[in-house]
Design a protein around this motif. Structure first.
Motif, mmCIF file in Angstrom:
data_model
loop_
_atom_site.group_PDB
_atom_site.id
_atom_site.type_symbol
_atom_site.label_atom_id
_atom_site.label_comp_id
_atom_site.label_asym_id
_atom_site.label_seq_id
_atom_site.Cartn_x
_atom_site.Cartn_y
_atom_site.Cartn_z
ATOM 1 N N ILE A 193 0.849 -1.321 0.098
ATOM 2 C CA ILE A 193 -0.083 0.080 -0.046
ATOM 3 C C ILE A 193 0.852 1.248 0.010
ATOM 4 C CG2 ILE A 193 -1.759 1.315 1.316
ATOM 5 C CD1 ILE A 193 -2.652 -1.257 2.587
ATOM 6 N N ILE A 194 1.848 1.324 0.914
ATOM 7 C CA ILE A 194 2.617 2.380 0.793
ATOM 8 C C ILE A 194 3.560 2.348 -0.307
ATOM 9 C CG2 ILE A 194 4.696 3.372 2.065
ATOM 10 C CD1 ILE A 194 3.735 1.771 4.568
ATOM 11 N N LEU A 195 4.086 1.486 -0.997
ATOM 12 C CA LEU A 195 4.958 1.450 -2.146
ATOM 13 C C LEU A 195 3.903 2.153 -3.430
ATOM 14 C CD1 LEU A 195 7.527 0.921 -3.565
ATOM 15 C CD2 LEU A 195 6.825 -1.362 -3.877
ATOM 16 N N GLY A 196 2.902 1.567 -3.511
ATOM 17 C CA GLY A 196 1.985 1.866 -4.445
ATOM 18 C C GLY A 196 1.542 3.552 -4.245
ATOM 19 N N ALA A 197 1.158 3.783 -3.198
ATOM 20 C CA ALA A 197 1.055 5.251 -2.963
ATOM 21 C C ALA A 197 1.961 6.218 -3.220
ATOM 22 C CB ALA A 197 0.782 5.490 -1.460
ATOM 23 N N THR A 220 -9.457 7.204 -8.378
ATOM 24 C CA THR A 220 -8.450 8.058 -8.467
ATOM 25 C C THR A 220 -8.436 8.765 -7.254
ATOM 26 O OG1 THR A 220 -8.053 7.685 -10.561
ATOM 27 C CG2 THR A 220 -6.857 9.578 -9.654
ATOM 28 N N ILE A 221 -9.460 9.382 -7.109
ATOM 29 C CA ILE A 221 -9.830 10.498 -5.883
ATOM 30 C C ILE A 221 -9.765 9.950 -4.402
ATOM 31 C CG2 ILE A 221 -11.179 11.725 -4.565
ATOM 32 C CD1 ILE A 221 -12.715 12.294 -7.286
ATOM 33 N N ALA A 222 -10.064 8.252 -4.507
ATOM 34 C CA ALA A 222 -9.873 7.545 -3.061
ATOM 35 C C ALA A 222 -8.070 7.366 -2.963
ATOM 36 C CB ALA A 222 -10.691 6.281 -3.061
ATOM 37 N N ARG A 223 -7.515 7.062 -3.959
ATOM 38 C CA ARG A 223 -6.255 6.683 -3.644
ATOM 39 C C ARG A 223 -5.436 8.141 -3.441
ATOM 40 N NH1 ARG A 223 -5.570 2.650 -9.017
ATOM 41 N NH2 ARG A 223 -6.691 0.815 -7.818
ATOM 42 N N ASP A 224 -5.860 9.194 -4.093
ATOM 43 C CA ASP A 224 -5.218 10.440 -3.453
ATOM 44 C C ASP A 224 -5.381 10.694 -2.388
ATOM 45 O OD1 ASP A 224 -3.837 12.949 -3.870
ATOM 46 O OD2 ASP A 224 -5.478 13.770 -5.083
ATOM 47 N N LYS A 225 -6.502 10.454 -1.821
ATOM 48 C CA LYS A 225 -6.747 10.785 -0.299
ATOM 49 C C LYS A 225 -6.019 9.899 0.466
ATOM 50 C CE LYS A 225 -11.508 12.763 -0.769
ATOM 51 N NZ LYS A 225 -12.958 12.429 -0.598
#
Length: 287
Positions: A193-197, A220-225
């Motif tokens: 999760i951290i690496l993907g972010a 996309t918005i959820a991942r940005d948050k």
């Protein structure tokens, strides 16, 4: 002479990206702490009713709250040093020069080697060689042939005999280097999760809009948050943390071992700057 044992979980992500490539991630724990950490993290996962493997690619608006709560819990262990996290990547601004065809073809494993050898600062894990320090490596499935992976493991196991480490009582036994399935390892799932972010942030993926649309998609918005939430947890450890550069060593090179969280922007020793790289569009500063 005392004996210390550590486990390093390793993962990799985007080999290509608009601005940054070759992402590698690692999470280090004490071997004696493995059972307790896995139990606590799996219990949190069950509490949140997250049945499937936790992965960055599965983050959506429906599960954003649960992923934020899980990663907050994960960072509780990072802040206390029970889990040490390292992220490495290359910036396309810097182009390596003088490489042979073999070096270019084997870039993936060669960079993986550099990541394991240097990112955690294992060289500084045993001051004055007072203990015997053993490392087990658990690596998420690697997309390469068995012969190359075998050679890679041999090279990794010989790291303690390289100049600057020889005599430090460090050990990486060949039979303690294994490929694993992340579905069975919750610590590796948190790392994913951290690496993907970080991959998404540094390559401006949060700005992408579906073709023909004027607004970003819900996922996309959820991942940005979620990225911003992760960044806030990092900044609780290091105020003003910059995700696009190498983390400093204000107390000396031993910080590479002692710090709970670090980034490493890998820059080839021999390189030129890509004249076509438009730096003003790259995201060097976190938000």
């Amino acid at each position: 002479m005392a004996k210390r044992q550590y486990i390093i979980y390793c993962d990799e992500s985007d080999k290509k990206g608009q601005f940054y490539t070759n992402f590698y991630g690692g999470a280090l724990i004490r071997a004696s702490d493995r059972e307790a950490l896995e139990g606590l993290l799996n219990s949190k996962k069950q509490e949140l009713n997250l049945g499937k493997e936790l992965k960055w690619q599965r983050v959506s608006s429906n599960y954003l709250g649960k992923y934020k709560e899980f990663i907050s819990y994960y960072f509780d262990f990072v802040q206390t040093g029970r889990i040490k996290v390292r992220i490495m990547f290359k910036q396309k601004l810097y182009i390596a020069t003088g490489l042979t065809k073999e070096q270019i073809d084997d870039e993936y494993l060669r960079l993986y080697y550099q990541f394991i050898k240097h990112s955690f600062g294992i060289k500084y894990s045993n001051p004055n060689a007072l203990d015997r320090v053993y490392f087990t490596l658990l690596i998420d499935d690697m997309p390469d042939n068995k012969e190359k992976i075998s050679q890679f493991k041999e090279k990794i196991s010989s790291i303690p005999e390289t100049p600057g480490m020889r005599g430090n009582q460090l050990y990486i036994p060949y039979d303690q280097i294994s490929e694993i399935d992340s579905d069975n390892h919750i610590i590796l799932q948190g790392l994913d999760i951290i690496l993907g972010a970080m991959c998404s942030r540094l390559n401006n993926k949060f700005l992408i809009k579906p073709e023909g649309k004027h607004r970003r998609g819900k996922r996309t918005i959820a991942r940005d948050k979620l990225y911003k939430h992760i960044n806030s947890k990092i900044r609780e450890i290091y105020p003003g943390f910059n995700v696009g550069i190498s983390t400093g060593t204000p107390s000396g090179l031993s910080d590479r071992w002692t710090h709970p969280y670090r980034h490493w922007r890998f820059v080839p020793t021999n390189h030129i700057k890509d004249p076509s790289y438009v730096s003003k569009k790259a995201p060097p500063e976190p938000t």
